[in-house]
Design a protein around this motif. Structure first.
Motif: not given
Ligand code: FAD
Ligand code: AMP
Lengths: 317, 261
Positions: A100, B123, B134, B145, B147, B165, B183
């Protein structure tokens, strides 16, 4: 010589094995700078654990925002450091956070990105294994800083001692990277066993354990292995989600993977296909997991694993 | 609330996939809705339903956004038959083989013109397996964000989204104000099967297609390139024994022979 950034990773205050692997891969491309993003007051102690691997210098950035604003704050810092120092490449570990972060940094620096590399060559060419292990691809970033995420356990770490210079840099995280707030964090329970993605041996149990992981754990302990689980096992609550191997769990590449009572669904294979040796214990001779097995035992795991555990322990004594 | 879900059509996980000229050959394999995106569609519908629903003309709507070839309408229809209200499909020959940077650029541009409050993604796409789109969209839009969510709570009255998360780093409680990109992981819910009624209703829903000119994004040169690809030799057939009481011992023998113990 061009410089290459790696993002240092820590678990319980100590640098991870995969960080040394990143340094080893990065050193093929250029001079390695390890970046340590630390909570305020912890940078020096974390940097002090970077004692091995081909690391020439360490940049320490302390900032409370790393904890309170998650990935985007860390990505913002890395992008600022890249703008300051213009490294040729950035290597980070291929896990949820690493990928990420790499994605955010790629956008911020307008750079190409390659994820899940299993190897990196001196010219920055990355090797990936895709489509369920059937295909090998070589790719290269053609724009900006080469951003590559490297799977743990895929290359042999150069663990020779290092004595890196340390530079402390202070940065202000931009407001746009602080829009999400972390209110509490619960680290994963580590237990006494090796970390799943870093372990040389992983013994996994699936639905075939019927909820009883004792035989799987005993065999794992005899081998000094980490314990993994299929989604069927984690969904049933038999083992924590953090131990799930597969597409939506962890990707492991150990020297030896032992699948016990696991059928070998495509999503499970996605997480263990690059293991060097694969051993299977399953009572169904038709289970697809046998297609991957270097050694497969058709049998009941509750009978096979205890005798195997005894056998391993007997060899050790 | 305007909710969007980003979905991708991908080759069936079980299909044999091949590389042609440095890109995945998408023509000759069965294509399905990325199964991880089904959780995103389900979560979007649940969020709308927990606050009064997404009936047409009501306060909430769920819009499906997908970038892909024309036949990706099949995947989009599936999301519509689960209950989404409408869809935008971005399709253009110049997008064939698009990488994550371009994909996120196109999706971000579309999202920015529609004033969504919450955008939900899966994801990971099961073909690319990058888990970056994402985060890239969020970065491009300067949005929060949230995620790898294992749970999502939306409070429309105060424009707030809270998640837990779930990742290798443990479990974090996080929150942010609209607009946000979320996500969701596959543990979050159990996606519904489209009902007969849903399937019939989906046939009447509009899928608006846009090309690159309409989106207003130009394709630049690629950020990375595939140099070559090779089929790996199939795994050599292994040894298979049936346990007759000595299976465990034979297993240990194998490990010793391979110097694994
Ligand atoms: C979106 C999505 C994501 C997914 N992600 C993952 C993932 O990350 N990881 C993952 O693992 N799965 C994942 N799955 C699930 C996957 O499709 C399979 O359902 C799952 O892997 C099956 O787990 P299993 O092999 O333990 O169970 P099963 O398929 O039920 O297999 C159990 C096996 O145990 C054997 N067995 C039973 N009893 C014994 C015994 N006493 N001794 C020996 N053998 C025995 C049986 O013969 C059988 O082969 C995902 C699925 C979806 C849809
Ligand atoms: N072409 C696309 N169209 C719409 N959404 C996409 C597309 N590609 C990726 N996504 C979204 O981004 C998520 C992560 O994808 P990836 O980064 O490719 O693994 C997917 O689960 C989707 O929600």
């Amino acid at each position: 010589m061009s410089s290459v950034f790696i993002l240092a990773d820590f678990v319980n205050g100590t640098v991870t094995k995969s960080t040394i692997e990143l340094a080893t891969a990065a050193a093929r491309i250029g001079q390695v700078t390890a970046v340590v993003l630390a909570p305020v007051g912890q940078g020096t102690a974390l940097a002090a654990t970077l004692t091995s691997g081909p690391i020439a210098s360490i940049i320490v950035v302390e900032n409370a925002d790393f904890q309170s604003h998650g990935v985007s704050a860390s990505a913002d810092a890395i992008a600022q450091l890249i703008a300051q120092k213009s490294p040729a490449a950035l290597l980070v570990a291929s896990h949820a956070f690493g990928k990420e972060l790499a994605g955010c940094v790629a956008v911020k620096t307008n750079s190409g990105i390659i994820t899940d590399a299993v190897d990196v060559a001196p010219d920055g060419t990355a090797t990936q294994v895709i489509f369920g292990g059937s295909t090998t691809v070589h790719s290269k970033v053609s724009n900006g800083t080469s951003i590559i995420t490297l799977r743990p356990n895929c290359i042999t770490a150069d663990t020779s001692a290092c004595s890196a210079t340390i530079e402390n840099i202070s940065l202000t995280i931009s407001d746009s990277a602080k829009k999400a707030t972390v209110s509490s964090s619960q680290p994963p329970v580590q237990g006494g066993r090796p970390e799943l993605t870093e372990a040389n041996i992983v013994v996994s149990g699936g639905r075939g354990t019927n909820g009883d992981f004792a035989a799987v754990e005993a065999f794992a302990d005899s081998l000094g292995a980490a314990v993994g689980a299929s989604r069927a096992a984690t969904d049933a609550g038999w083992y924590p989600h953090s131990h799930q191997v597969g597409q939506t769990g962890k990707t492991v590449s150990p020297q030896l993977y032992v699948a016990c009572g696991i059928s070998g669904a495509i999503q499970h294979r996605a997480g263990m296909q690059t293991s060097k040796a694969i051993v299977v214990v399953n009572k169904d001779p038709e289970a697809p997991i046998f297609e991957l097995a270097d050694f497969g035992v058709i049998g009941d795991l509750f009978a096979v694993l205890p005798t195997a555990t005894e056998g391993v322990l007997a060899r050790k004594s | 609330m305007k909710i969007a879900v980003c979905i991708k059509q991908v080759p069936d996980s079980w299909a044999e996939k091949k590389m042609v000229n440095g890109a995945l050959d998408r023509e000759n394999v069965d294509a399905v809705l990325n199964d991880l995106d089904e959780y995103a569609v389900e979560e979007a519908l649940r969020i709308a339903e927990s606050h009064g629903g997404n009936d047409d003309g009501g306060p909430h709507s769920v819009t499906v956004i997908s970038m892909g070839p024309a036949r990706a309408t099949d995947a989009v229809r599936k999301a519509l038959s689960m209950g989404a209200n409408g869809a935008i499909l971005i399709t253009d020959p110049a997008l064939a083989g698009a990488d994550a940077l371009l994909t996120s650029k196109v999706l971000a541009q579309v999202i920015s013109t529609e004033s969504f409050d919450v955008v939900i993604c899966g994801t990971e796409s099961t073909d690319a397996r990058m888990s970056v789109v994402p985060a890239m969209i969020a970065t491009r839009l300067n949005w929060a964000q949230l995620t790898f969510a294992g749970s999502v709570v939306v409070e429309p009255a105060i424009s707030k989204v809270s998640i837990t998360r779930v990742s290798e780093a443990g479990v974090d409680a996080m929150s942010a104000n609209f607009p946000v990109i979320v996500s969701v992981i596959e543990k979050i819910n159990e996606p519904r099967y489209p009902s007969f009624k849903g399937i019939m209703a989906a046939k009447k829903k509009t899928i608006e297609t846009r090309d690159l000119a309409k989106v207003g994004v130009s394709t630049e040169s690629a950020w990375s390139q595939v140099l070559d690809s090779q089929l790996r030799p199939p795994r050599a057939a292994g040894i298979k024994v049936t346990d007759d009481g000595t299976g465990g011992a034979q297993l240990v023998g194998f490990l010793a022979e391979r110097k694994l113990i």
